[in-house]
Design an enzyme around this catalytic site. Structure first.
Site: not given
Ligand code: RB5
Length: 146
Positions: A8, A65, A67, A98, A133
Site C-alpha cells: 500500500d 504495508c 506494519t 513449520h 508439521h
Molecule cells: C496505513 O496507514 C496502515 O494502516 C497500513 O499500511 C497497515 O499498516 C495496516 O495494517
C-alpha cells in the site's frame, strides 16, 4: 522463482527496494503495484498477490504495508493462502519450515530494508519441514472447508 509483490502507500518505498533486490537475486518479479505512494487500501493489493499464488502465476508472494499486519489479515481471507507477518529472518524461516507460509508480509515503517531483505531471503530459501508439521498445516487448510 516467480514472486508476486505488492504494497500500500505505507509500504510503497520498501516494496520498490524489495523489487530491486529480488530482481538482483535473479527472481522473476510480478509487481502488482501500486505505481506510486498515493493513498490506497491494502486489501485491494493483498488480493492481487494472494490470487497470483493460488492460481500458480507466482510461487510465493511478498506484501508490504505499514506494519505488515493488515496485509496478512487480508491475504489470509483467500482460500489456499498461508500469509505470515514477520519482523525477523528467524521467524520467516520458521513460517516456511513449520507453517508452509506461501506469502510473507513485512513492515515498511518499523523494520529496516536490511532486515526486510534478510526476511525475504530466508522466506524464499527455506523449505517446508513436512513430518509432524504436515498434519497441522492440513488441519489449518481443512478449516477453509467448514
Ligand atoms: C496505513 O496507514 C496502515 O494502516 C497500513 O499500511 C497497515 O499498516 C495496516 O495494517
Amino acid at each position: 522463482m516467480i514472486i508476486s509483490i505488492a504494497s500500500d502507500h505505507a509500504g510503497f518505498e520498501e516494496k520498490q527496494l524489495l523489487v530491486g533486490y529480488l530482481r538482483e537475486q535473479g527472481h522473476e518479479v510480478l509487481d502488482r503495484g501500486p505505481a506510486n505512494d498515493d493513498r490506497v487500501d491494502y486489501p485491494d493489493f493483498a488480493v492481487l498477490v494472494a490470487k497470483d499464488v493460488t492460481s500458480g502465476a507466482a510461487e510465493r508472494g511478498v506484501l508490504v504495508c505499514g506494519t505488515g499486519i493488515g496485509m496478512a489479515v487480508a491475504a489470509n481471507k483467500v482460500d489456499g493462502i498461508r500469509a505470515a507477518n514477520v519482523t525477523s529472518p528467524e521467524f520467516a524461516a520458521l513460517a516456511r519450515e513449520h507453517n508452509d507460509a506461501n506469502i510473507v508480509t513485512v513492515s515498511g515503517r518499523f523494520v529496516t530494508d536490511e532486515v526486510n531483505r534478510a526476511i525475504v531471503k530466508a522466506f524464499l530459501e527455506t523449505d517446508f519441514g513436512g513430518g509432524r508439521h504436515a498434519g497441522r498445516v492440513e488441519k489449518i487448510m481443512a478449516l477453509e472447508k467448514e
